[in-house]
Design a protein around this motif. Sequence first.
Motif, mmCIF file in Angstrom:
data_model
loop_
_atom_site.group_PDB
_atom_site.id
_atom_site.type_symbol
_atom_site.label_atom_id
_atom_site.label_comp_id
_atom_site.label_asym_id
_atom_site.label_seq_id
_atom_site.Cartn_x
_atom_site.Cartn_y
_atom_site.Cartn_z
ATOM 1 N N PRO A 1 42.655 -22.962 8.369
ATOM 2 C CA PRO A 1 42.854 -21.887 9.475
ATOM 3 C C PRO A 1 43.550 -20.834 9.555
ATOM 4 O O PRO A 1 44.051 -20.034 10.017
ATOM 5 N N LEU B 1 42.309 -18.232 10.081
ATOM 6 C CA LEU B 1 42.711 -16.791 11.418
ATOM 7 C C LEU B 1 43.838 -16.893 11.882
ATOM 8 O O LEU B 1 44.604 -16.541 12.475
ATOM 9 N N LEU B 2 44.594 -18.830 12.146
ATOM 10 C CA LEU B 2 45.777 -18.812 13.414
ATOM 11 C C LEU B 2 46.907 -18.609 11.887
ATOM 12 O O LEU B 2 47.893 -18.066 13.089
ATOM 13 N N GLN B 3 46.637 -19.256 10.991
ATOM 14 C CA GLN B 3 47.442 -17.910 9.480
ATOM 15 C C GLN B 3 48.142 -16.176 10.270
ATOM 16 O O GLN B 3 48.900 -16.191 10.925
ATOM 17 N N LEU C 1 46.916 -15.408 13.156
ATOM 18 C CA LEU C 1 47.420 -14.972 13.904
ATOM 19 C C LEU C 1 48.904 -15.094 14.398
ATOM 20 O O LEU C 1 49.375 -14.850 15.093
ATOM 21 N N LEU C 2 49.295 -16.078 14.105
ATOM 22 C CA LEU C 2 50.786 -16.293 13.386
ATOM 23 C C LEU C 2 51.404 -15.108 13.469
ATOM 24 O O LEU C 2 52.568 -14.720 13.751
ATOM 25 N N HIS D 1 51.819 -12.509 15.504
ATOM 26 C CA HIS D 1 52.550 -12.886 16.759
ATOM 27 C C HIS D 1 53.872 -12.336 16.332
ATOM 28 O O HIS D 1 54.667 -11.976 17.657
ATOM 29 N N SER D 2 54.831 -12.670 15.552
ATOM 30 C CA SER D 2 55.943 -12.582 14.807
ATOM 31 C C SER D 2 56.330 -10.768 14.477
ATOM 32 O O SER D 2 57.140 -10.957 13.439
ATOM 33 N N ARG E 1 46.199 -7.730 16.761
ATOM 34 C CA ARG E 1 45.880 -9.024 17.334
ATOM 35 C C ARG E 1 45.419 -9.329 18.527
ATOM 36 O O ARG E 1 43.282 -9.689 18.365
ATOM 37 N N ASP E 2 45.555 -8.072 19.541
ATOM 38 C CA ASP E 2 44.566 -8.021 20.447
ATOM 39 C C ASP E 2 43.459 -7.860 19.687
ATOM 40 O O ASP E 2 42.261 -8.160 20.492
ATOM 41 N N TYR F 1 40.152 -26.025 16.579
ATOM 42 C CA TYR F 1 41.812 -25.318 15.216
ATOM 43 C C TYR F 1 42.806 -26.449 15.488
ATOM 44 O O TYR F 1 43.700 -26.900 14.957
ATOM 45 N N LEU G 1 44.316 -28.736 12.584
ATOM 46 C CA LEU G 1 45.897 -28.320 12.434
ATOM 47 C C LEU G 1 47.120 -29.763 12.431
ATOM 48 O O LEU G 1 48.135 -29.484 11.772
#
Lengths: 187, 187
Positions: free
Chosen positions: A104, A106-108, A110-111, A114-115, A124-125, A164, A168
């Motif tokens: 994953p 992409l999730l990594q 995005l997270l 995110h920070s 991200r947007d 997703y 996870l």
Amino acid sequence: MDERRARRPGGRSARVQAAVHEAVTGLVGERGYGNFTVGEVAARAGVADSSVYRRWGSLEALLTDVMLTRLNARSPMPDTGSIAGDLRAYAAAVAREITGPDGPALLQLLLALHSAGEQGIRARDNLLADRSQQLQSMLDRAQERGETTPPIDDVLDHVLAPLYIRVLFNAGPLTPTYVDNLVDRLL
Amino acid sequence: MDERRARRPGGRSARVQAAVHEAVTGLVGERGYGNFTVGEVAARAGVADSSVYRRWGSLEALLTDVMLTRLNARSPMPDTGSIAGDLRAYAAAVAREITGPDGPALLQLLLALHSAGEQGIRARDNLLADRSQQLQSMLDRAQERGETTPPIDDVLDHVLAPLYIRVLFNAGPLTPTYVDNLVDRLL
């Protein structure tokens, strides 16, 4: 190194892009997002830091460019002639990607974004806007053919999100039947 | 420091747990998951490394213990007397949590554990098994009352997954109406 003097800017530009993308992919694999700098990417790619900043603007924008290039290459939006076929093919591609060797990723990303403050949020947007636009075009094509299509938010909520989160949460395999059922349930 | 000689093991044990949990929370906030060691947790908590290993076994198990303690404190499974009420209250608590100051910390932990080898996977599975069991008990209570309940997998796929992914994808606010609709659509 003065890149403005390069005689074949297109060729050089493409080489720089390839080298920088490859450096990012390597560093992400070895250290994960958030654990390397633009300087390290540049050194690995054999280019100046300033070249990276000039072209991408920020580390976050570079990371999303690499991800977007990969997503577009590996999970392009399908065009099968029916919304059911398109969504099934798209969901199957996403499922294959997130259960593959990169997992994953992409999730990594995005997270991590995110920070990563304002630049992270903007990158991200931009990434998601680009993919959403492609998905929306797929839905629009179906509507133009006279098909009934779900809102794009429902595709995110009820097809992509379960894929997703299942990976996870290790909540069962993404079998073709399971993936197709998500689409059928939505349609 | 020889903790086995402590005169009030319960009191000391509780103090050690509190100090270690607090150290983890601090380090997660400052550095993020994956960027600190058991040694650093122990030093910050003022205990020996061996105390941490003896009680938790691994960094991964410690991280999930801290997360589980927090989830159980902040998002306990509700018992409102109806499945609709329970799921709405639960979804609202999750939405509040992941849009709060700590954000999608559970996703961050799950992603970190996802790439932390066998101990990471085991810790992840233990954490999720514990929360799943609580959620299943909530569904079982409703069934015993004679209510029709959705399978637990559908709660994950169509209520929890959209909440998490919406936050991560910045795909619109988790309004009370949106959260309730996810539940109503499922039921």
